[in-house]
Design a protein around this motif. Structure first.
Motif, PDB file in Angstrom:
ATOM      1  N   ILE A 161      21.842  68.869  24.761  1.00  0.00           N
ATOM      2  CA  ILE A 161      22.600  69.677  25.711  1.00  0.00           C
ATOM      3  C   ILE A 161      23.793  68.844  26.172  1.00  0.00           C
ATOM      4  N   PRO A 162      25.028  69.335  25.958  1.00  0.00           N
ATOM      5  CA  PRO A 162      26.223  68.532  26.277  1.00  0.00           C
ATOM      6  C   PRO A 162      26.200  67.963  27.692  1.00  0.00           C
ATOM      7  N   ASN A 163      26.631  66.717  27.815  1.00  0.00           N
ATOM      8  CA  ASN A 163      26.742  66.006  29.096  1.00  0.00           C
ATOM      9  C   ASN A 163      25.392  65.872  29.802  1.00  0.00           C
ATOM     10  N   SER A 164      24.340  65.712  29.015  1.00  0.00           N
ATOM     11  CA  SER A 164      23.017  65.512  29.599  1.00  0.00           C
ATOM     12  C   SER A 164      22.173  64.673  28.655  1.00  0.00           C
ATOM     13  N   GLU A 165      21.011  64.244  29.133  1.00  0.00           N
ATOM     14  CA  GLU A 165      20.083  63.473  28.305  1.00  0.00           C
ATOM     15  C   GLU A 165      19.002  64.367  27.699  1.00  0.00           C
ATOM     16  N   PHE A 166      19.142  65.667  27.857  1.00  0.00           N
ATOM     17  CA  PHE A 166      18.119  66.593  27.405  1.00  0.00           C
ATOM     18  C   PHE A 166      18.462  67.191  26.032  1.00  0.00           C
ATOM     19  N   TRP A 167      17.397  67.478  25.286  1.00  0.00           N
ATOM     20  CA  TRP A 167      17.513  68.125  23.988  1.00  0.00           C
ATOM     21  C   TRP A 167      16.782  69.463  24.037  1.00  0.00           C
ATOM     22  N   VAL A 168      17.233  70.395  23.182  1.00  0.00           N
ATOM     23  CA  VAL A 168      16.627  71.720  23.156  1.00  0.00           C
ATOM     24  C   VAL A 168      16.562  72.207  21.706  1.00  0.00           C
ATOM     25  N   ILE A 169      15.523  72.986  21.387  1.00  0.00           N
ATOM     26  CA  ILE A 169      15.449  73.550  20.043  1.00  0.00           C
ATOM     27  C   ILE A 169      16.445  74.699  19.936  1.00  0.00           C
ATOM     28  N   THR A 170      17.020  74.869  18.731  1.00  0.00           N
ATOM     29  CA  THR A 170      18.042  75.918  18.578  1.00  0.00           C
ATOM     30  C   THR A 170      17.750  76.865  17.418  1.00  0.00           C
ATOM     31  N   ASN A 171      16.590  76.722  16.775  1.00  0.00           N
ATOM     32  CA  ASN A 171      16.312  77.569  15.615  1.00  0.00           C
ATOM     33  C   ASN A 171      15.709  78.923  15.987  1.00  0.00           C
ATOM     34  N   SER A 172      15.500  79.180  17.287  1.00  0.00           N
ATOM     35  CA  SER A 172      14.921  80.454  17.715  1.00  0.00           C
ATOM     36  C   SER A 172      15.976  81.557  17.687  1.00  0.00           C
ATOM     37  N   ASN A 173      15.520  82.802  17.597  1.00  0.00           N
ATOM     38  CA  ASN A 173      16.474  83.912  17.554  1.00  0.00           C
ATOM     39  C   ASN A 173      17.097  84.138  18.942  1.00  0.00           C
ATOM     40  N   THR A 174      18.068  85.037  19.011  1.00  0.00           N
ATOM     41  CA  THR A 174      18.808  85.255  20.263  1.00  0.00           C
ATOM     42  C   THR A 174      17.896  85.771  21.377  1.00  0.00           C
ATOM     43  N   THR A 175      16.954  86.620  21.025  1.00  0.00           N
ATOM     44  CA  THR A 175      16.033  87.149  22.043  1.00  0.00           C
ATOM     45  C   THR A 175      15.222  86.014  22.667  1.00  0.00           C
ATOM     46  N   ARG A 176      14.747  85.094  21.827  1.00  0.00           N
ATOM     47  CA  ARG A 176      13.981  83.951  22.339  1.00  0.00           C
ATOM     48  C   ARG A 176      14.870  83.044  23.184  1.00  0.00           C
ATOM     49  N   LYS A 177      16.121  82.845  22.770  1.00  0.00           N
ATOM     50  CA  LYS A 177      17.039  81.998  23.546  1.00  0.00           C
ATOM     51  C   LYS A 177      17.281  82.619  24.930  1.00  0.00           C
ATOM     52  N   LYS A 178      17.431  83.960  24.980  1.00  0.00           N
ATOM     53  CA  LYS A 178      17.613  84.636  26.271  1.00  0.00           C
ATOM     54  C   LYS A 178      16.386  84.443  27.150  1.00  0.00           C
ATOM     55  N   ARG A 179      15.215  84.505  26.534  1.00  0.00           N
ATOM     56  CA  ARG A 179      13.982  84.314  27.301  1.00  0.00           C
ATOM     57  C   ARG A 179      13.902  82.887  27.836  1.00  0.00           C
ATOM     58  N   MET A 180      14.344  81.927  27.042  1.00  0.00           N
ATOM     59  CA  MET A 180      14.354  80.529  27.486  1.00  0.00           C
ATOM     60  C   MET A 180      15.308  80.344  28.664  1.00  0.00           C
ATOM     61  N   LEU A 181      16.479  80.983  28.586  1.00  0.00           N
ATOM     62  CA  LEU A 181      17.437  80.894  29.699  1.00  0.00           C
ATOM     63  C   LEU A 181      16.860  81.500  30.975  1.00  0.00           C
ATOM     64  N   THR A 182      16.127  82.610  30.828  1.00  0.00           N
ATOM     65  CA  THR A 182      15.492  83.241  31.991  1.00  0.00           C
ATOM     66  C   THR A 182      14.481  82.292  32.618  1.00  0.00           C
ATOM     67  N   GLU A 183      13.674  81.629  31.783  1.00  0.00           N
ATOM     68  CA  GLU A 183      12.663  80.703  32.298  1.00  0.00           C
ATOM     69  C   GLU A 183      13.315  79.494  32.970  1.00  0.00           C
ATOM     70  N   VAL A 184      14.421  79.010  32.406  1.00  0.00           N
ATOM     71  CA  VAL A 184      15.147  77.891  33.018  1.00  0.00           C
ATOM     72  C   VAL A 184      15.655  78.314  34.404  1.00  0.00           C
ATOM     73  N   ALA A 185      16.263  79.503  34.473  1.00  0.00           N
ATOM     74  CA  ALA A 185      16.780  79.996  35.754  1.00  0.00           C
ATOM     75  C   ALA A 185      15.644  80.128  36.774  1.00  0.00           C
ATOM     76  N   ASN A 186      14.488  80.581  36.323  1.00  0.00           N
ATOM     77  CA  ASN A 186      13.349  80.757  37.241  1.00  0.00           C
ATOM     78  C   ASN A 186      12.879  79.425  37.809  1.00  0.00           C
ATOM     79  N   VAL A 187      12.731  78.416  36.961  1.00  0.00           N
ATOM     80  CA  VAL A 187      12.230  77.127  37.455  1.00  0.00           C
ATOM     81  C   VAL A 187      13.265  76.419  38.320  1.00  0.00           C
ATOM     82  N   LEU A 188      14.527  76.811  38.173  1.00  0.00           N
ATOM     83  CA  LEU A 188      15.572  76.204  39.004  1.00  0.00           C
ATOM     84  C   LEU A 188      15.793  76.983  40.304  1.00  0.00           C
ATOM     85  N   GLY A 189      15.023  78.044  40.498  1.00  0.00           N
ATOM     86  CA  GLY A 189      15.049  78.736  41.788  1.00  0.00           C
ATOM     87  C   GLY A 189      15.937  79.954  41.881  1.00  0.00           C
TER      88      GLY A 189
END
Length: 202
Positions: A161-189
Motif C-alpha cells: 500500500i503506497p506510503n505505508s508498511e502494509f501489504w495487501v492481496i490484489t488478485n481478488s475480483n472487484t466485488t471482493r475488493k469492495k468488501r475488503m474496503l467496507t471491512e477496513v472502513a468498519n474497523v476504522l470506525g
C-alpha cells in the motif's frame, strides 16, 4: 313457649302417640309432622334460590396527603446520546483526500484500490494496524511483509500500500475488493453509510 287450645279428640290422638314417659306434646307433634326435616328442606331451597349480590368495589379515598405525594412534576427527559459522527475526528478527512479525477488516472481497479487504502492509512495511521485482523476464510488479506501473504496462499499477488508498511492481496475480483474496503472502513470506525461511499470509489 306459646299455648294453644285443642279439642279432646285431638289431644287423645297426640297422647296415644307418646313413645316414652315425659315426651311433651310439642315433641310428639314435631315427630308426627316430620317438622324438623321440613324446616331444614325449606332453608336449603331458600339458600339456592336467593340471588347472589356482588359486593361493590370500594372506592379508594384520596386524602390531601396523598394528593401532595402525587403532585405532578415535570418528568426529566434523558438527553439523547450524541450521535456518532459519520467520519472519525481526524486532522484530515478521507473524503477530502480522494477525488474522482485522481482515481481516474489509476491503472484499473487495482490502482484505485491501492490509492484508496493509501489515503485511509494516511488519515488513520495510528489505527491502521487493525486491518491485520481482516481475513478471509482461509487466507490473509493484509500483512506487514510480502512474504506473509505469499506463504498464506498461492497467486495472491501482494502489493504494498503506497506510503505505508502494509501489504495487501490484489488478485481478488472487484466485488471482493469492495468488501475488503467496507471491512477496513468498519474497523476504522466509519458509519455504514460512509463505508458504502468509500467502497463506491472503486
Amino acid at each position: 313457649m306459646k299455648t294453644i287450645d285443642i279439642d279432646d279428640e285431638l289431644y287423645q290422638y297426640i297422647a296415644s302417640n307418646t313413645k316414652f314417659i315425659g315426651e311433651s306434646a310439642s315433641d310428639i307433634l314435631r315427630r308426627l309432622l316430620s317438622f324438623d326435616e321440613l324446616v331444614e328442606a325449606n332453608a336449603t331451597v331458600q339458600e339456592e334460590t336467593q340471588p347472589v349480590t356482588k359486593a361493590k368495589p370500594k372506592k379508594a379515598k384520596v386524602t390531601s396527603d396523598a394528593v401532595d405525594l402525587v403532585e405532578l412534576k415535570p418528568k426529566k427527559v434523558a438527553k439523547p446520546e450524541p450521535v456518532k459522527t459519520s467520519v472519525p475526528e481526524n486532522v484530515q478527512n478521507i473524503f477530502d483526500l480522494i477525488n474522482k479525477e485522481e482515481l481516474a488516472t489509476q491503472k484499473g481497479a487495482v490502482g484505485r484500490f491501492l490509492l484508496i487504502l493509501s489515503n485511509m492509512h494516511r488519515v488513520h495511521t495510528q489505527q491502521f494496524d487493525s486491518v491485520l485482523d481482516i481475513q478471509g476464510r482461509d487466507r490473509l488479506y493484509f500483512a506487514k511483509a510480502e512474504l506473509d501473504l505469499l506463504e498464506a496462499g498461492s497467486s495472491t499477488k501482494p502489493k504494498q500500500i503506497p506510503n505505508s508498511e502494509f501489504w495487501v492481496i490484489t488478485n481478488s475480483n472487484t466485488t471482493r475488493k469492495k468488501r475488503m474496503l467496507t471491512e477496513v472502513a468498519n474497523v476504522l470506525g466509519y458509519s455504514t453509510s460512509d463505508a458504502e461511499r468509500i467502497r463506491e470509489f472503486l
